[in-house]
Design an enzyme around this catalytic site. Structure first.
Site, PDB file in Angstrom:
ATOM      1  N   ARG A   1      13.326  10.282  -2.964  1.00  0.00           N
ATOM      2  CA  ARG A   1      14.193  11.435  -3.257  1.00  0.00           C
ATOM      3  C   ARG A   1      15.505  11.335  -2.474  1.00  0.00           C
ATOM      4  NH1 ARG A   1      14.507  16.304  -0.427  1.00  0.00           N
ATOM      5  NH2 ARG A   1      15.041  18.173  -1.623  1.00  0.00           N
ATOM      6  N   ALA A   2      15.381  10.946  -1.204  1.00  0.00           N
ATOM      7  CA  ALA A   2      16.581  10.843  -0.362  1.00  0.00           C
ATOM      8  C   ALA A   2      17.495   9.718  -0.851  1.00  0.00           C
ATOM      9  CB  ALA A   2      16.173  10.603   1.090  1.00  0.00           C
TER      10      ALA A   2
ATOM     11  N   ASP B   1       0.086   1.880   8.521  1.00  0.00           N
ATOM     12  CA  ASP B   1      -0.398   1.058   9.642  1.00  0.00           C
ATOM     13  C   ASP B   1       0.450   1.151  10.920  1.00  0.00           C
ATOM     14  OD1 ASP B   1      -2.317   0.241   7.850  1.00  0.00           O
ATOM     15  OD2 ASP B   1      -1.312  -1.641   7.351  1.00  0.00           O
TER      16      ASP B   1
ATOM     17  N   ASP C   1       2.811  -0.786  11.938  1.00  0.00           N
ATOM     18  CA  ASP C   1       2.773  -2.128  12.541  1.00  0.00           C
ATOM     19  C   ASP C   1       4.100  -2.874  12.384  1.00  0.00           C
ATOM     20  OD1 ASP C   1       2.657  -2.397   9.808  1.00  0.00           O
ATOM     21  OD2 ASP C   1       1.030  -3.843   9.777  1.00  0.00           O
TER      22      ASP C   1
ATOM     23  N   ARG D   1     -17.566  16.066  13.681  1.00  0.00           N
ATOM     24  CA  ARG D   1     -18.030  16.663  14.953  1.00  0.00           C
ATOM     25  C   ARG D   1     -19.045  17.778  14.712  1.00  0.00           C
ATOM     26  NH1 ARG D   1     -15.835  16.595  19.952  1.00  0.00           N
ATOM     27  NH2 ARG D   1     -14.101  15.154  20.235  1.00  0.00           N
TER      28      ARG D   1
ATOM     29  N   GLY E   1       0.830  -1.207   0.000  1.00  0.00           N
ATOM     30  CA  GLY E   1       0.000   0.000   0.000  1.00  0.00           C
ATOM     31  C   GLY E   1       0.861   1.251   0.000  1.00  0.00           C
TER      32      GLY E   1
ATOM     33  N   GLY F   1      -5.793   0.142   9.010  1.00  0.00           N
ATOM     34  CA  GLY F   1      -4.742  -0.334   9.905  1.00  0.00           C
ATOM     35  C   GLY F   1      -4.505  -1.826   9.805  1.00  0.00           C
ATOM     36  N   ARG F   2      -5.295  -2.457   8.928  1.00  0.00           N
ATOM     37  CA  ARG F   2      -5.208  -3.921   8.784  1.00  0.00           C
ATOM     38  C   ARG F   2      -5.421  -4.601  10.147  1.00  0.00           C
ATOM     39  NH1 ARG F   2      -3.557  -6.412   4.183  1.00  0.00           N
ATOM     40  NH2 ARG F   2      -2.511  -4.583   3.403  1.00  0.00           N
TER      41      ARG F   2
ATOM     42  N   THR G   1       4.412   2.435   5.536  1.00  0.00           N
ATOM     43  CA  THR G   1       3.024   1.946   5.636  1.00  0.00           C
ATOM     44  C   THR G   1       2.281   2.826   6.621  1.00  0.00           C
ATOM     45  OG1 THR G   1       1.588   0.191   6.480  1.00  0.00           O
ATOM     46  CG2 THR G   1       3.858   0.158   7.282  1.00  0.00           C
TER      47      THR G   1
ATOM     48  N   ARG H   1     -25.270  13.480  30.919  1.00  0.00           N
ATOM     49  CA  ARG H   1     -24.614  14.656  31.503  1.00  0.00           C
ATOM     50  C   ARG H   1     -24.493  15.809  30.490  1.00  0.00           C
ATOM     51  NH1 ARG H   1     -19.856  16.284  29.858  1.00  0.00           N
ATOM     52  NH2 ARG H   1     -18.168  14.876  29.294  1.00  0.00           N
TER      53      ARG H   1
ATOM     54  N   ARG I   1       1.052  -5.087  -5.136  1.00  0.00           N
ATOM     55  CA  ARG I   1       1.239  -6.231  -4.224  1.00  0.00           C
ATOM     56  C   ARG I   1       1.442  -7.428  -5.144  1.00  0.00           C
ATOM     57  NH1 ARG I   1      -0.706  -3.975   0.633  1.00  0.00           N
ATOM     58  NH2 ARG I   1      -2.551  -2.672   0.412  1.00  0.00           N
TER      59      ARG I   1
ATOM     60  N   LYS J   1     -23.766  15.608  26.894  1.00  0.00           N
ATOM     61  CA  LYS J   1     -22.949  15.525  25.667  1.00  0.00           C
ATOM     62  C   LYS J   1     -23.864  15.632  24.451  1.00  0.00           C
ATOM     63  CE  LYS J   1     -18.771  13.051  26.942  1.00  0.00           C
ATOM     64  NZ  LYS J   1     -17.734  12.124  26.506  1.00  0.00           N
TER      65      LYS J   1
ATOM     66  N   ASP K   1       5.305  -4.763   5.987  1.00  0.00           N
ATOM     67  CA  ASP K   1       5.898  -6.042   6.401  1.00  0.00           C
ATOM     68  C   ASP K   1       5.847  -7.111   5.316  1.00  0.00           C
ATOM     69  OD1 ASP K   1       3.183  -6.283   6.705  1.00  0.00           O
ATOM     70  OD2 ASP K   1       3.250  -7.201   8.686  1.00  0.00           O
TER      71      ASP K   1
ATOM     72  N   ILE L   1      -9.109   7.652   1.676  1.00  0.00           N
ATOM     73  CA  ILE L   1      -8.704   9.058   1.863  1.00  0.00           C
ATOM     74  C   ILE L   1      -7.653   9.170   2.967  1.00  0.00           C
ATOM     75  CG2 ILE L   1     -10.812  10.171   0.978  1.00  0.00           C
ATOM     76  CD1 ILE L   1     -11.418  10.864   3.939  1.00  0.00           C
TER      77      ILE L   1
ATOM     78  N   ALA M   1     -12.316  10.863  20.958  1.00  0.00           N
ATOM     79  CA  ALA M   1     -13.368   9.852  20.814  1.00  0.00           C
ATOM     80  C   ALA M   1     -13.837   9.336  22.175  1.00  0.00           C
ATOM     81  CB  ALA M   1     -12.840   8.684  19.980  1.00  0.00           C
TER      82      ALA M   1
HETATM   83  O1  F6P Z   1      -1.439  -1.526   4.663  1.00  0.00           O
HETATM   84  C1  F6P Z   1      -2.020  -0.312   4.326  1.00  0.00           C
HETATM   85  C2  F6P Z   1      -3.504  -0.459   4.134  1.00  0.00           C
HETATM   86  O2  F6P Z   1      -4.064   0.805   3.831  1.00  0.00           O
HETATM   87  C3  F6P Z   1      -4.261  -1.094   5.306  1.00  0.00           C
HETATM   88  O3  F6P Z   1      -4.505  -0.207   6.352  1.00  0.00           O
HETATM   89  C4  F6P Z   1      -5.504  -1.598   4.623  1.00  0.00           C
HETATM   90  O4  F6P Z   1      -6.085  -2.669   5.338  1.00  0.00           O
HETATM   91  C5  F6P Z   1      -4.988  -2.022   3.274  1.00  0.00           C
HETATM   92  O5  F6P Z   1      -3.769  -1.330   3.052  1.00  0.00           O
HETATM   93  C6  F6P Z   1      -5.922  -1.751   2.139  1.00  0.00           C
HETATM   94  O6  F6P Z   1      -5.354  -2.285   0.993  1.00  0.00           O
HETATM   95  P1  F6P Z   1      -5.841  -1.946  -0.475  1.00  0.00           P
HETATM   96  O7  F6P Z   1      -5.446  -0.542  -0.783  1.00  0.00           O
HETATM   97  O8  F6P Z   1      -5.124  -2.928  -1.336  1.00  0.00           O
HETATM   98  O9  F6P Z   1      -7.313  -2.099  -0.476  1.00  0.00           O
END
Ligand code: F6P
Length: 320
Positions: free
Chosen positions: A21-22, A128, A130, A155, A11, A171-172, A126, A212, A72, A214, A103, A251, A187
């Site tokens: 670039r670096a 994520d 992770d 909001r 992704g 975030g997978r 990434t 209360r 991928r 909100k 990963d 997005i 949140a």
């Molecule tokens: O690993 C990055 C990510 O955006 C994840 O958060 C998400 O689950 C996945 O890739 C989505 O993948 P794709 O863009 O192939 O649908």
């Protein structure tokens, strides 16, 4: 080392262009030529590769996505796929490789290095966050900011209508984006895969908040923990609250990279080149307590990155 290759894989993540670039400019500065490999391992297998110049990375530092495109590749997971890529590495005279990705891309990079002994350095890119061994990954900061920006907008309408909003984020299998964006966005509840949740407790908190005074409630759900639509349906069923669900989707991954992601990516890209020049291989680069480090790629697959769950506790306290 006379010539290296660079590719982006998996992704895309905002800040990848700053890393490319670096890699290109730090290499050329040190008298090393750079071959850009398009569409990740797919382009490596097909030989979709081109010589990069100083100018080829001009005007990209502020752009999201990746100028090298990404993919991928299932074929690279096979022995035959890797063999084809190695043929292209030899054909283009590549003596070292920088892989910018997550990963899955690192797994491919490590296997390729073990099989062909071509020095490989992984740069964590990434949204994520992770990847074990680095406090941050390129794109995470921008993604969190994108989510917080969306929460701010939601909001406004949530308060006007006195509604409960469920916001599903990416975030997978990792809850890092949900956790940090949930804290920054204020949140009421954050649902992440790392911690079991009780929908009744979430509803009780929500109703206490309404009592209360909100005017709205925000619940951030990580895609790896539950479906936002399902959570929304249950909350409506239990509380009767006017509940809406927003799935932020891709997005989160787009837009101008934050200054943090650009600075960080620049430092990591340059470090990857330093490691190749120093004769290192099979390593990843990352950041630990503000220090840019190199460490074995193997470590990533022998360990699991842990989220700071104290942040979840804090977010829960602050949203009582
Ligand atoms: O690993 C990055 C990510 O955006 C994840 O958060 C998400 O689950 C996945 O890739 C989505 O993948 P794709 O863009 O192939 O649908």
């Amino acid at each position: 080392m006379k010539r290296i290759g660079v590719l982006t894989s998996g992704g895309d993540a905002p800040g990848m262009n700053s890393a490319i670039r670096a890699v290109v400019r730090k290499s050329i500065y040190n008298g090393i030529e750079v071959i850009g490999i398009n569409r990740g391992y797919s382009g490596f297998i097909e030989g979709d590769m081109w010589p990069m110049s100083l100018g080829s990375v001009a005007d990209i530092i502020h752009r999201g996505g990746t100028i090298l495109h990404t993919a991928r590749s299932k074929e690279f997971m096979t022995k035959e796929g890797k063999a084809k890529a190695y043929e292209n590495a030899k054909r283009f005279g590549i003596e070292g490789l920088v892989v910018i990705g997550g990963d899955g891309s690192f797994k491919g990079a490590l296997e390729f290095y073990k099989e062909y002994k071509l020095p490989v350095i992984g740069v964590p890119g990434t949204i994520d966050n992770d990847i074990y061994g680095t406090d941050y990954t390129i794109g995470f900061d921008t993604a969190v900011n994108n989510v917080v920006d969306a929460i701010n907008k939601i909001r406004d309408t949530a308060t006007s209508h006195e509604r409960t909003f469920i916001i599903e984020v990416m975030g997978r299998d990792c809850g890092a984006i949900a956790l940090m964006a949930g804290l920054a966005g204020g949140a009421e509840s954050i649902i992440i895969p790392e911690v079991p949740f009780d929908i009744n407790e979430i509803c009780e908190k929500l109703m206490r908040g309404v009592k209360r005074g909100k005017l709205h409630s925000m619940i951030v759900v990580a895609e790896g923990a539950a479906s936002g639509l399902e959570i929304g349906r249950k909350i409506k069923e239990i509380t009767g609250a006017d509940t809406k669900v927003t799935i932020l989707g891709h997005i989160q991954r787009g837009g101008i990279p934050t200054a943090f992601d650009r600075m960080f990516a620049a430092r990591l890209g340059a470090k990857a080149v330093d490691l190749l020049i120093a004769g290192e291989a099979g390593k990843a680069v990352g950041i630990r307590k503000e220090e840019i480090v190199g460490y074995d790629l193997q470590e990533i697959f022998e360990n699991k990155k842990q989220l700071d769950l104290g942040v979840l506790e804090l977010a829960n306290i602050l949203s009582i």
